[in-house]
Design a protein around this motif. Structure first.
Motif, PDB file in Angstrom:
ATOM      1  N   THR A   1       0.609  -1.438  -0.044  1.00  0.00           N
ATOM      2  CA  THR A   1      -0.295  -0.196  -0.116  1.00  0.00           C
ATOM      3  C   THR A   1       0.797   1.239  -0.177  1.00  0.00           C
ATOM      4  N   ASN A   2       0.153   2.581   0.448  1.00  0.00           N
ATOM      5  CA  ASN A   2       1.139   3.682  -0.224  1.00  0.00           C
ATOM      6  C   ASN A   2       2.702   3.966   1.187  1.00  0.00           C
ATOM      7  N   CYS A   3       3.359   3.023   0.398  1.00  0.00           N
ATOM      8  CA  CYS A   3       4.423   3.897   1.762  1.00  0.00           C
ATOM      9  C   CYS A   3       5.372   5.160   1.659  1.00  0.00           C
ATOM     10  N   TYR A   4       5.807   5.218   2.639  1.00  0.00           N
ATOM     11  CA  TYR A   4       6.392   6.800   2.814  1.00  0.00           C
ATOM     12  C   TYR A   4       7.916   7.183   3.686  1.00  0.00           C
ATOM     13  N   GLY A   5       8.693   7.784   3.419  1.00  0.00           N
ATOM     14  CA  GLY A   5       9.259   7.508   4.504  1.00  0.00           C
ATOM     15  C   GLY A   5      10.920   8.635   3.802  1.00  0.00           C
ATOM     16  N   PRO A   6      11.308   8.230   4.650  1.00  0.00           N
ATOM     17  CA  PRO A   6      13.143   8.761   4.209  1.00  0.00           C
ATOM     18  C   PRO A   6      13.579   8.785   2.563  1.00  0.00           C
ATOM     19  N   ARG A   7      14.223   9.100   1.732  1.00  0.00           N
ATOM     20  CA  ARG A   7      14.671   8.427   0.767  1.00  0.00           C
ATOM     21  C   ARG A   7      13.410   9.240  -0.507  1.00  0.00           C
ATOM     22  N   GLN A   8      12.282   9.386  -0.241  1.00  0.00           N
ATOM     23  CA  GLN A   8      11.517   9.000  -0.903  1.00  0.00           C
ATOM     24  C   GLN A   8      10.904  10.409  -2.159  1.00  0.00           C
ATOM     25  N   LEU A   9      10.782  10.000  -3.636  1.00  0.00           N
ATOM     26  CA  LEU A   9      10.923  11.026  -4.434  1.00  0.00           C
ATOM     27  C   LEU A   9      10.113  12.519  -4.243  1.00  0.00           C
ATOM     28  N   VAL A  10      10.822  13.310  -3.681  1.00  0.00           N
ATOM     29  CA  VAL A  10       9.640  14.827  -3.144  1.00  0.00           C
ATOM     30  C   VAL A  10       9.973  15.995  -4.346  1.00  0.00           C
ATOM     31  N   LYS A  11      10.407  15.685  -5.500  1.00  0.00           N
ATOM     32  CA  LYS A  11      10.930  16.445  -6.754  1.00  0.00           C
ATOM     33  C   LYS A  11       9.703  16.567  -7.256  1.00  0.00           C
ATOM     34  N   HIS A  12       8.206  15.948  -7.719  1.00  0.00           N
ATOM     35  CA  HIS A  12       7.520  16.024  -8.204  1.00  0.00           C
ATOM     36  C   HIS A  12       5.915  15.647  -7.957  1.00  0.00           C
ATOM     37  N   ASN A  13       5.078  15.555  -8.120  1.00  0.00           N
ATOM     38  CA  ASN A  13       4.072  14.759  -7.690  1.00  0.00           C
ATOM     39  C   ASN A  13       2.918  14.236  -8.245  1.00  0.00           C
ATOM     40  N   ARG A  14       3.708  13.482  -9.013  1.00  0.00           N
ATOM     41  CA  ARG A  14       3.002  12.415 -10.484  1.00  0.00           C
ATOM     42  C   ARG A  14       3.771  11.198  -9.620  1.00  0.00           C
ATOM     43  N   GLN A  15       4.068  10.968  -8.167  1.00  0.00           N
ATOM     44  CA  GLN A  15       4.639   9.199  -7.885  1.00  0.00           C
ATOM     45  C   GLN A  15       3.887   9.118  -6.188  1.00  0.00           C
ATOM     46  N   GLY A  16       2.788   9.788  -5.861  1.00  0.00           N
ATOM     47  CA  GLY A  16       2.177   9.818  -4.792  1.00  0.00           C
ATOM     48  C   GLY A  16       1.489  10.645  -4.078  1.00  0.00           C
ATOM     49  N   PHE A  17       0.444  10.622  -3.811  1.00  0.00           N
ATOM     50  CA  PHE A  17       0.485  12.311  -2.832  1.00  0.00           C
ATOM     51  C   PHE A  17       1.453  12.679  -1.747  1.00  0.00           C
ATOM     52  N   ILE A  18       1.768  11.455  -1.266  1.00  0.00           N
ATOM     53  CA  ILE A  18       2.535  11.541   0.405  1.00  0.00           C
ATOM     54  C   ILE A  18       3.857  12.128   0.274  1.00  0.00           C
ATOM     55  N   GLY A  19       4.577  11.867  -0.281  1.00  0.00           N
ATOM     56  CA  GLY A  19       5.910  11.989  -0.863  1.00  0.00           C
ATOM     57  C   GLY A  19       5.528  13.861  -0.895  1.00  0.00           C
ATOM     58  N   TRP A  20       4.386  14.186  -1.832  1.00  0.00           N
ATOM     59  CA  TRP A  20       4.195  15.864  -2.154  1.00  0.00           C
ATOM     60  C   TRP A  20       3.850  16.010  -1.014  1.00  0.00           C
ATOM     61  N   PHE A  21       2.980  16.047  -0.005  1.00  0.00           N
ATOM     62  CA  PHE A  21       2.286  16.209   1.074  1.00  0.00           C
ATOM     63  C   PHE A  21       3.684  16.532   1.608  1.00  0.00           C
ATOM     64  N   ILE A  22       4.849  16.130   2.046  1.00  0.00           N
ATOM     65  CA  ILE A  22       5.453  16.456   2.942  1.00  0.00           C
ATOM     66  C   ILE A  22       6.072  17.592   2.721  1.00  0.00           C
ATOM     67  N   ARG A  23       6.769  17.102   1.379  1.00  0.00           N
ATOM     68  CA  ARG A  23       7.511  18.308   1.301  1.00  0.00           C
ATOM     69  C   ARG A  23       6.699  20.154   1.265  1.00  0.00           C
ATOM     70  N   ARG A  24       5.802  20.040   0.735  1.00  0.00           N
ATOM     71  CA  ARG A  24       4.516  20.925   0.416  1.00  0.00           C
ATOM     72  C   ARG A  24       4.915  21.664   2.243  1.00  0.00           C
ATOM     73  N   ILE A  25       4.475  20.852   3.316  1.00  0.00           N
ATOM     74  CA  ILE A  25       4.679  20.744   4.251  1.00  0.00           C
ATOM     75  C   ILE A  25       5.997  21.954   5.045  1.00  0.00           C
ATOM     76  N   VAL A  26       7.163  20.379   4.919  1.00  0.00           N
ATOM     77  CA  VAL A  26       8.215  21.016   4.983  1.00  0.00           C
ATOM     78  C   VAL A  26       8.210  22.702   4.553  1.00  0.00           C
ATOM     79  N   GLU A  27       7.740  22.832   3.247  1.00  0.00           N
ATOM     80  CA  GLU A  27       8.328  23.892   2.484  1.00  0.00           C
ATOM     81  C   GLU A  27       7.317  25.148   3.311  1.00  0.00           C
ATOM     82  N   ASP A  28       6.686  24.832   4.623  1.00  0.00           N
ATOM     83  CA  ASP A  28       5.773  25.330   4.554  1.00  0.00           C
ATOM     84  C   ASP A  28       4.298  26.569   4.419  1.00  0.00           C
ATOM     85  N   GLN A  29       4.458  25.300   2.686  1.00  0.00           N
ATOM     86  CA  GLN A  29       2.890  25.482   2.174  1.00  0.00           C
ATOM     87  C   GLN A  29       1.986  25.018   2.018  1.00  0.00           C
ATOM     88  N   GLU A  30       0.943  25.666   0.884  1.00  0.00           N
ATOM     89  CA  GLU A  30      -0.221  24.538   1.526  1.00  0.00           C
ATOM     90  C   GLU A  30      -0.415  23.187   0.659  1.00  0.00           C
TER      91      GLU A  30
END
Length: 331
Positions: free
Chosen positions: A184-213
């Motif tokens: 199922t949905n895996c997450y954690g360190p070293r996950q791709l966060v450069k773009h949002n095409r590989q699952g939403f949780i990595g992208w959400f984490i990046r947005r959170i770390v950057e203090d974005q919406e």
């Protein structure tokens, strides 16, 4: 039951997709267990593989920058390996719809390349395939167990299902021991966060770390289960060390499901940064969405004793801390 961690001491193993998210985390565990680790990765841009992911263990692994689509290359690389963790793949659902032929090549035909290399050059090897819950499609019931119909909603799911079935056929017909872990949905360190095409949780984490919406599609009531990468890697270790799963496809799911909106609120709470906004579903994402999904992992637990142990709060805390320290290396 064998001591699955001690099993890997001195054991020659190979990880395809070894510079990617799960592969690199698995490599770190294996070198600590004393395994002889070979990593194979094509380093295709935007797929998630990066030498950054093995920072600190570079001198403890062997890296082959190679494409699993090349039969002669794979014929050579599989030789002498006792366990192969076959994680190489194209994992973006959206990309599979935009470019179905590349997805077909990597997730379907290339799996045959790996298995044929094993059959011809190393038939005694054990192969553990990284499957996906995406093959089930929109669930008829929850939680989803392995008896559920396989009914993918996108090209990626179809090709992953075919790749999985190849592994089971090679186990059952040719004796190349293999199994598939439907993650199922895996997450954690070293996950791709450069773009949002590989699952939403990595992208959400990046947005959170950057203090974005963070944009939440629809009403945020869809449910998912999440597996922290260390728990996913433990599942691979157990499957690779045991013949209990041979010829089977088994679910590897999280501790408990959570609604999207509650997941985002938890992330904001843990990070003390970020905010959320509800938006309409993008048409191309809505067309392949599967609704709520969470898995029943009873079969795998009974076969191997595996249990996820990392709570979502703990996993998010560790992941957010990692990206706060290392984000620039992953952009």
């Amino acid at each position: 039951m064998i001591d699955y961690r001690a099993f890997y001491a001195g054991r020659p193993v190979m990880i395809t997709g070894g510079l990617g998210f799960i592969g690199s985390n698995l490599a770190r565990l294996l070198v600590d267990l004393g395994a002889d680790v070979m990593l194979v990765d094509s380093l295709i841009p935007d797929y998630g593989g990066s030498l950054e992911n093995i920072r600190g263990i570079e001198d403890r692994v062997r890296v082959n920058v190679a494409d699993i689509r090349q039969q002669t290359t794979m014929n050579y690389l599989v030789q002498g390996r006792e366990v192969i963790f076959n994680l190489a793949g194209q994992v973006s659902h959206i990309d599979s719809m935009r470019d179905p032929y590349t997805d077909l090549e990597i997730n379907c035909r290339s799996q045959m390349t790996v298995l044929e290399a094993c059959r011809r050059n190393n038939p005694g090897v054990k192969v553990v395939f990284a499957g996906t819950r995406q093959i089930y499609g929109k669930p008829d019931y929850l939680p989803v167990d392995e008896n559920h119909l396989v009914r993918p909603t996108d090209v990626n799911g179809i090709n992953k299902a075919a790749g999985e079935q190849y592994h089971l056929v090679y186990n059952n017909v040719f004796g190349v021991r293999g199994c598939s872990l439907r993650l199922t949905n895996c997450y954690g360190p070293r996950q791709l966060v450069k773009h949002n095409r590989q699952g939403f949780i990595g992208w959400f984490i990046r947005r959170i770390v950057e203090d974005q919406e963070i944009e939440i599609f629809g009403d945020g009531m869809q449910m998912r289960d999440f597996v922290f990468v260390d728990d996913a890697c433990d599942a691979f270790l157990r499957a690779g060390a045991s013949d209990a799963c041979n010829g089977q496809a088994v679910n590897v799911g999280g501790l408990e499901p959570i609604k999207h909106k509650d997941l985002v609120e938890l992330m904001i709470e843990v990070a003390n940064t970020g905010r959320r906004r509800y938006v309409e579903w993008p048409a191309e994402k809505k067309a392949i969405d599967i609704g709520s999904f969470y898995a029943d992992s009873t079969r795998f637990r009974e076969l191997t004793g595996w249990e996820p142990t990392t709570t979502l709060r703990e996993g998010l805390t560790r992941t957010i801390a990692f990206y706060r320290e290392h984000l620039q290396r992953y952009l």
